[in-house]
Scaffold this active site. Structure first.
Site, PDB file in Angstrom:
ATOM      1  N   ASP A 380      34.028  41.393  46.750  1.00  0.00           N
ATOM      2  CA  ASP A 380      35.076  42.214  46.363  1.00  0.00           C
ATOM      3  C   ASP A 380      35.389  43.549  46.812  1.00  0.00           C
ATOM      4  OD1 ASP A 380      38.074  43.247  45.779  1.00  0.00           O
ATOM      5  OD2 ASP A 380      37.656  42.741  43.642  1.00  0.00           O
ATOM      6  N   TRP A 490      36.535  32.047  48.241  1.00  0.00           N
ATOM      7  CA  TRP A 490      38.068  32.112  47.549  1.00  0.00           C
ATOM      8  C   TRP A 490      38.069  32.381  46.291  1.00  0.00           C
ATOM      9  CZ3 TRP A 490      42.072  29.846  51.756  1.00  0.00           C
ATOM     10  CH2 TRP A 490      43.326  29.604  50.845  1.00  0.00           C
ATOM     11  N   ASP A 491      38.031  33.263  45.666  1.00  0.00           N
ATOM     12  CA  ASP A 491      38.316  33.409  44.347  1.00  0.00           C
ATOM     13  C   ASP A 491      39.941  33.050  44.544  1.00  0.00           C
ATOM     14  OD1 ASP A 491      37.870  33.896  41.654  1.00  0.00           O
ATOM     15  OD2 ASP A 491      35.961  35.936  42.229  1.00  0.00           O
ATOM     16  N   CYS A 539      35.947  29.553  44.321  1.00  0.00           N
ATOM     17  CA  CYS A 539      36.092  29.721  42.777  1.00  0.00           C
ATOM     18  C   CYS A 539      37.079  30.717  41.492  1.00  0.00           C
ATOM     19  CB  CYS A 539      34.873  31.294  43.553  1.00  0.00           C
ATOM     20  SG  CYS A 539      35.150  32.411  41.702  1.00  0.00           S
ATOM     21  N   ASP A 561      31.079  32.417  36.297  1.00  0.00           N
ATOM     22  CA  ASP A 561      30.293  33.562  36.202  1.00  0.00           C
ATOM     23  C   ASP A 561      29.272  34.184  35.134  1.00  0.00           C
ATOM     24  OD1 ASP A 561      32.337  35.025  37.807  1.00  0.00           O
ATOM     25  OD2 ASP A 561      33.634  35.311  36.481  1.00  0.00           O
TER      26      ASP A 561
END
Length: 743
Positions: A380, A490-491, A539, A561
């Site tokens: 990110d 890909w979150d 993700c 996480d």
């Protein structure tokens, strides 16, 4: 059993059929692996369940439908006696309103408001190839598929029940298609994927609950009289519950006993239910969560339920899990990558968070470029004005000022270092502080006249709208086409609140959750299949959307996480109940751990991360030379065992929820090799000598334990066991590589 089954099936043409219908007795025999699933068309035309379990001969077992007069219960119209009550008859797709007061799979609502479905068998078809589901992932391939058509003669509602079998696996895939054959609209208030009635018995229910950084915790509860259910209302399978349920015999354990496992191949709001009636009959059913759900079908329209995978094991939870693992590795995980060697990743997230530029990232790359790590992933913060999680989602343009250069310069640096390049996206989300939101505030899911509940300062794109889907696909594809990107993370970090779309009519607002997931599947199809050489990892704020449907697109998913090795033993153990190790993304991170503040040995972190698709999540410019040397050794060790992670059989030898130990064994399919990873949480003074009893080996084969040079038979390793050497201290591991000894 499978060898015997193959031998039997080769005798005569009839025996080759995995699905067989006895015309005289009106009985269906479905044979999948070593499992039989037996149904009958009753004298009243209903489809009833007779047997599900270990493979049996094709004999008449309709005698098990023993019925008694149940007093004041409702009776099937025209039945010769009061014994024929819908509330005790087994049903393959039960509905409410005609005397079955148990949980039902189907509630249709006609134009007049009536909510009764009296589905009788109209016909059936046996397909040689398994059809796909329009707009949704499903298991591909397999053996034959039975389609049984039920129809209500009065309402003209039709339900097609699909059953797919597999020659070598004890698994059956189930789903339903509902069609409105009337000339007036039909509303579905519930449309589940499957229902199964089991005989009376003492069962325990196994489900999984969790939270952020504590996903998929197994919970075992005795089945009580009444209803037990697990669900999600979040628009995702979620961090908090898993779309998995198992019913196990009271005395079943890891290695023995009857177990029935159920998993939805779906990524949205779901519900799975187990019910025991006052007569001790058991029903399991589930599908799309009917809470806040309805779906309008105009005349001639059809509704497709997601698929459910059912697995039977007569040899405990371990065999159930291995069947799910083989099923998903063989028939659901992205075909292009399911058998591909996985990238060994270094991700910059825990190293830098949002505070980075190209020079900082290059310094991390320099430290690991000769270590065997082959993928650098920029997480990110590379786009828009993204210096925190408060802005810029949806603005997928490179922030050259922050990077101090174009993204291409970093990518070239990575490639010149002999590594591949990966990039983070969160395609389904939009920040309120973003250019695209200021231009199109109506593209987010929200109620215009209400303030949105804050969640990470972001909203969810309204993927029920085609123009929004088109924008997301175009924006992401633009980056993937412009730059040489090898891998995408890909979150998805927010569940849906203020469930409303101005693109749907008032009576269509309860369709949003399912339409949203259909939108997710569409953009996945268009983006992922549009870039077939790019490896995509899923993700969702960690493991918040870890499900089989996502595996159709993402060969591996970020498991949690929580990267603390101690906590990961539990998370990975729970995840393995249904999903293979090759789906689990598992990284080594820095200590003290950013989530738990716990310090565990670097070796332990690597050994636990090797029980999945491994990688690293730390600033390698800040670690010691010895730790850098350990990374090189760990990468070498992982590459030596990665074939077992991708294809091996998993045996869970110690349960970290009930023991001071965690132990998993990966066995090669031909039984010539295995790796055993043992973990001891706390050092105990003067404790008992720990033995680890291996499983899944050939008892007559001789094996060499590489770590100590012993040559032992499979029988000895499984019955006498190994004594792991942990050394002193807490959070220690011992790993053993065991191979067939030479002649």
């Amino acid at each position: 059993c499978r060898l015997a089954a193959r031998a039997r099936l080769s005798v005569v043409t009839e025996e080759k059929m995995a699905i067989y219908f006895d015309e005289e007795k009106k009985i269906f025999y479905l044979e999948s692996g070593c499992v039989s699933y037996v149904m009958q068309i009753s004298q009243f035309g209903f489809l009833t369940q007779l047997y599900y379990g270990k493979r049996i001969p094709r004999e008449d077992v309709s005698y098990v439908e023993k019925l008694y007069d149940r007093g004041s219960e409702a009776v099937v119209f025209g039945a010769p006696s009061r014994r024929y009550s819908p509330n005790v008859i087994t049903s393959e797709y039960p509905s409410y309103g005609k005397g079955d007061f148990r949980e039902c799979a189907f509630i249709p609502r006609g134009a007049d408001g009536a909510r009764v479905f009296e589905g009788k068998v109209k016909g059936f078809e046996i397909l040689q190839e398994k059809p796909t589901i329009p707009g949704m992932p499903s298991l591909y391939g397999g053996g034959e598929t039975l389609v049984v058509t039920l129809e209500d003669e009065i309402s003209k509602v039709q339900v097609d029940l699909y059953y797919s079998v597999y020659d070598e696996l004890d698994a059956i895939a189930r789903r339903a298609v509902i069609k409105n054959n009337a000339d007036t609209p039909l509303v579905l208030d519930r449309a589940y994927s499957f229902s199964l009635d089991l005989p009376a018995g003492s069962y325990k229910v196994i489900t999984q609950y969790g939270a952020h950084m504590r996903e998929r915790t197994p919970e075992v509860t005795p089945l009580m009289h009444g209803i037990m259910s697990v669900d999600s209302k979040r628009g995702a399978t979620s961090l908090h519950s898993s779309c998995f349920m198992a019913l196990a015999a009271k005395d079943a354990d890891e290695e023995s006993g009857d177990v029935y496992g159920f998993n939805l191949i779906y990524s949205g709001s779901f519900r799975l239910t187990a019910e025991q009636s006052p007569y001790d009959m058991v029903r399991v059913l589930g599908g799309i969560n009917d809470f806040d759900f309805s779906w309008k079908l105009l005349p001639g329209e059809s509704f497709y339920t997601p698929e459910a995978a059912m697995v039977y094991s007569g040899k405990g939870l371990g065999a159930m899990s291995r069947t799910f693992h083989d099923l998903y590795r063989g028939y659901i995980i992205n075909k292009r990558f399911v058998n591909a060697v996985r990238p060994i990743v270094i991700n910059n997230w825990e190293a830098t968070y949002f505070n980075f530029d190209i020079p900082k990232l290059c310094s991390i790359i320099d430290t690991v470029k000769d270590s065997g790590i082959d993928m650098f992933v920029l997480d990110d913060g590379w786009f828009g004005r993204r210096d925190s999680d408060r802005s810029s989602l949806g603005d997928w343009t490179v922030n050259k000022d922050k990077l101090k250069g174009d993204l291409s310069a970093l990518i070239d640096y990575v490639h010149n270092a002999g590594m591949k390049f990966g990039l983070w996206f969160e395609p389904e989300m939009v920040s309120e502080d973003s250019d695209i939101y200021r231009e199109h505030p109506d593209w987010a899911i929200k109620i215009p006249y209400r303030d949105a509940a804050p969640s990470r300062d972001q909203l969810v794109f309204d993927l029920t709208k085609p123009q929004v889907r088109d924008y997301v696909v175009k924006a992401v594809n633009s980056i993937l086409s412009q730059y040489k990107i090898d891998y995408v993370k890909w979150d998805m970090n927010r569940n849906i609140t203020e469930i409303y779309s101005d693109g749907l009519p008032a009576d269509g607002q309860k369709e949003i959750m399912h339409r949203y997931i259909l939108g997710v599947y569409e953009i996945c199809e268009r983006i992922i299949n549009g870039h077939p050489d790019v490896f995509f990892e899923g993700c969702a704020s960690g493991g918040g959307r870890f499900d089989a449907a996502m595996a159709y697109y993402f060969p591996q998913i970020w498991t949690s996480d929580d990267t603390d090795a101690n906590e990961r033993t539990r998370i990975q153990y729970g995840t393995s109940l249904c999903y293979p190790l090759s789906m689990m993304s598992c990284h080594v991170s820095i200590c003290p751990n950013h989530g738990t503040a716990r310090t565990t040995p670097f070796k332990t972190r690597g050994d636990i991360a090797h029980l999945g698709a491994t990688g690293y999540e730390l600033d390698t410019t800040q670690i010691t030379p010895e730790e850098l040397a350990q990374i090189r050794r760990q990468v070498t060790d992982y590459k030596a065992m990665q074939d077992l992670v991708l294809h091996g059989d998993l045996y869970r030898l110690d349960n970290p929820f009930t023991s001071n130990y965690f132990c998993e064994e990966l066995v090669k399919k031909d039984k010539t090799e295995c790796v055993v990873t043992c973990y001891r949480r706390l050092m105990e003074v003067n404790s008992a000598v720990k033995r680890v009893y291996l499983r899944g080996l050939d008892p007559d084969m001789k094996y060499r334990v590489e770590e100590n040079g012993m040559v032992l038979s499979g029988a000895v390793l499984m019955n006498v066991g190994l004594i792991p050497e942990f050394g002193g201290g807490d959070f220690m591991t011992a790993v053993y590589h065991i191979k067939k000894a030479g002649n």
